[in-house]
Design a protein around this motif. Structure first.
Motif, PDB file in Angstrom:
ATOM      1  N   GLN A 169       0.823  -1.204   0.000  1.00  0.00           N
ATOM      2  CA  GLN A 169       0.000   0.000   0.000  1.00  0.00           C
ATOM      3  C   GLN A 169       0.864   1.263   0.000  1.00  0.00           C
ATOM      4  OE1 GLN A 169      -3.655   0.238  -0.179  1.00  0.00           O
ATOM      5  NE2 GLN A 169      -2.710   2.114  -0.911  1.00  0.00           N
ATOM      6  N   GLU A 170       1.915   1.277   0.802  1.00  0.00           N
ATOM      7  CA  GLU A 170       2.806   2.444   0.828  1.00  0.00           C
ATOM      8  C   GLU A 170       3.468   2.663  -0.530  1.00  0.00           C
ATOM      9  OE1 GLU A 170       5.141   2.501   4.801  1.00  0.00           O
ATOM     10  OE2 GLU A 170       4.419   0.451   4.527  1.00  0.00           O
ATOM     11  N   ILE A 171       3.843   1.571  -1.171  1.00  0.00           N
ATOM     12  CA  ILE A 171       4.480   1.659  -2.488  1.00  0.00           C
ATOM     13  C   ILE A 171       3.496   2.194  -3.517  1.00  0.00           C
ATOM     14  CG2 ILE A 171       5.362   0.245  -4.396  1.00  0.00           C
ATOM     15  CD1 ILE A 171       6.750  -1.476  -2.184  1.00  0.00           C
ATOM     16  N   PHE A 172       2.262   1.702  -3.496  1.00  0.00           N
ATOM     17  CA  PHE A 172       1.258   2.198  -4.433  1.00  0.00           C
ATOM     18  C   PHE A 172       0.912   3.660  -4.169  1.00  0.00           C
ATOM     19  CE2 PHE A 172       0.356  -2.282  -5.454  1.00  0.00           C
ATOM     20  CZ  PHE A 172       0.258  -2.183  -6.837  1.00  0.00           C
ATOM     21  N   ASP A 173       0.968   4.068  -2.913  1.00  0.00           N
ATOM     22  CA  ASP A 173       0.706   5.479  -2.596  1.00  0.00           C
ATOM     23  C   ASP A 173       1.729   6.384  -3.280  1.00  0.00           C
ATOM     24  OD1 ASP A 173      -1.473   4.809  -1.071  1.00  0.00           O
ATOM     25  OD2 ASP A 173      -0.425   4.969   0.864  1.00  0.00           O
ATOM     26  N   VAL A 174       2.986   5.946  -3.307  1.00  0.00           N
ATOM     27  CA  VAL A 174       4.024   6.736  -3.977  1.00  0.00           C
ATOM     28  C   VAL A 174       3.770   6.778  -5.480  1.00  0.00           C
ATOM     29  CG1 VAL A 174       6.491   6.930  -4.490  1.00  0.00           C
ATOM     30  CG2 VAL A 174       5.751   6.232  -2.205  1.00  0.00           C
ATOM     31  N   PHE A 175       3.485   5.618  -6.081  1.00  0.00           N
ATOM     32  CA  PHE A 175       3.231   5.586  -7.516  1.00  0.00           C
ATOM     33  C   PHE A 175       1.986   6.403  -7.880  1.00  0.00           C
ATOM     34  CE2 PHE A 175       5.807   1.559  -7.572  1.00  0.00           C
ATOM     35  CZ  PHE A 175       6.784   2.039  -8.438  1.00  0.00           C
ATOM     36  N   SER A 176       0.993   6.404  -6.999  1.00  0.00           N
ATOM     37  CA  SER A 176      -0.232   7.156  -7.276  1.00  0.00           C
ATOM     38  C   SER A 176       0.028   8.657  -7.332  1.00  0.00           C
ATOM     39  CB  SER A 176      -1.293   6.849  -6.211  1.00  0.00           C
ATOM     40  OG  SER A 176      -1.715   5.496  -6.300  1.00  0.00           O
ATOM     41  N   SER A 177       1.104   9.104  -6.706  1.00  0.00           N
ATOM     42  CA  SER A 177       1.417  10.533  -6.726  1.00  0.00           C
ATOM     43  C   SER A 177       1.817  11.026  -8.111  1.00  0.00           C
ATOM     44  CB  SER A 177       2.532  10.849  -5.719  1.00  0.00           C
ATOM     45  OG  SER A 177       3.784  10.329  -6.154  1.00  0.00           O
ATOM     46  N   PHE A 178       2.051  10.114  -9.059  1.00  0.00           N
ATOM     47  CA  PHE A 178       2.308  10.517 -10.441  1.00  0.00           C
ATOM     48  C   PHE A 178       1.032  11.004 -11.131  1.00  0.00           C
ATOM     49  CE2 PHE A 178       6.188   7.829 -10.120  1.00  0.00           C
ATOM     50  CZ  PHE A 178       7.101   8.737 -10.629  1.00  0.00           C
TER      51      PHE A 178
END
Length: 342
Positions: free
Chosen positions: A42-51
């Motif tokens: 989830q933390e990793i996807f949160d970073v990618f979602s910031s794109f």
């Protein structure tokens, strides 16, 4: 169209954050070809979602604990037999691989059928492995503590002989704790169970592959504008995937692009590539040396235009050479849980 490509993250959130810091919001999509990690997904996807663009992904063997219907955010899209269209290009794939199918629906169904035919040995193995995991955690913690103490008590780098003694003690303990599991695996009941189970890996591969090929046949889009994403490389793609121009995958660490029979095969890994460093100077009055990991991974960028079609390039995580002033590469042993160099 411009797409960020990555794979084999292995729960390395720091590497994802480093990659994010290098890139602006210039992408039409992000594609993750598996091995996100089962503990920091989830933390990793949160970073990618910031794109602020679609995040398309499949699972790999590191994602064995992740459910297939988990939602990681409104813009995150699981490509497992679930196409996603972006302009003129369609993306689709399947999750899991022969190294571990995790919670792949086909694999689960196959395993459940076989487990139901061997309830006794399945129950005994489950109990023995649970006990083994608990004791192994204790042994690993004791080993890490002893290694730390050895480093702290040595004014210079400890000899390989001293490290070898600790390694041997650890090996003997781990071997002993596995006795019950080993006994069960030597039984006739397990032999019958293993024989039946041995076909699951290949059967799951064939079922996922067939389902994906059938999905492509049923689509209204041109196959020539479809990108297939899997964790491991598909082989014999002329059978069921003829006309697909691009196959993206990871798993086999090392960015690589190959052209074969009119298709491009691109290995986009590996973002999580760690180099263990040892401080050149002691860190405190106990003359303890520090250890840190240096992220040396890479990712990729795919672009598509009407004129040039698909093009790819590799991007390395930025590394500042000044780290060599205070750190040196540690080659004699591994240190679990070492923090990352800022």
């Amino acid at each position: 169209m411009k797409i960020l490509l990555t794979s084999d993250i292995h729960d390395n959130l720091v590497a994802v954050e480093r990659m994010r810091a290098q890139e602006t919001n210039q992408f039409d999509a992000v594609i993750i070809a598996g091995d996100i990690g089962s503990y920091k997904a989830q933390e990793i996807f949160d970073v990618f979602s910031s794109f602020e663009c679609p995040v398309l992904y499949v699972y790999g063997n590191w994602d064995h604990k992740l459910e297939y219907d988990t939602s990681f955010g409104a813009n995150c899209h699981h490509l497992h037999l679930n196409p996603f269209s972006l302009g003129d290009i369609a993306f689709v794939g399947f999750s899991g691989c022969t190294a571990s199918w995790g919670r792949n629906p086909f694999a689960i169904h196959l395993r459940q059928e076989i487990d139901g035919q061997h309830p006794g040995i399945v129950s005994e193995l489950s109990a023995a492995r649970s006990h083994q995991d608990q004791v192994t955690s204790v042994i690993e913690a004791e080993y890490a503590s002893a290694l730390e103490e050895l480093m702290a008590s040595s004014r210079r780098k400890p000899s390989r002989a001293k490290i070898a003694v600790l390694d041997e003690q650890r090996r003997v303990k781990l071997y002993a704790v596995g006795d019950e599991v080993a006994r069960l695996k030597n039984s006739e009941a397990f032999s019958r169970y293993e024989n039946d189970l041995s076909g699951v890996t290949v059967a799951a591969q064939n079922l996922n592959r067939t389902a994906l090929a059938d999905l492509l046949k049923g689509t209204n889009r041109q196959v020539s504008r479809t990108v297939v994403v899997t964790h491991d490389r598909l082989s014999k793609t002329q059978e069921g995937f003829s006309g697909v121009p691009v196959f993206l995958f990871g798993h086999r660490h090392g960015f690589n692009e190959t052209n074969f029979q009119g298709a491009q095969y691109v290995n986009v890994s590996v973002l999580d590539n760690r180099l263990l460093l040892r401080s050149r100077a002691v860190a405190d009055a106990r003359r303890r040396r520090e250890f840190k990991n240096l992220n040396t991974g890479n990712y990729g960028v795919m672009e598509w235009t009407q004129q040039l079609g698909f093009t790819f390039r590799r991007v390395d995580l930025e590394i500042y050479p000044s780290w060599q002033d205070e750190w040196e590469v540690e080659e004699d042993f591994r240190k679990q849980g070492a923090p990352f160099l800022a």
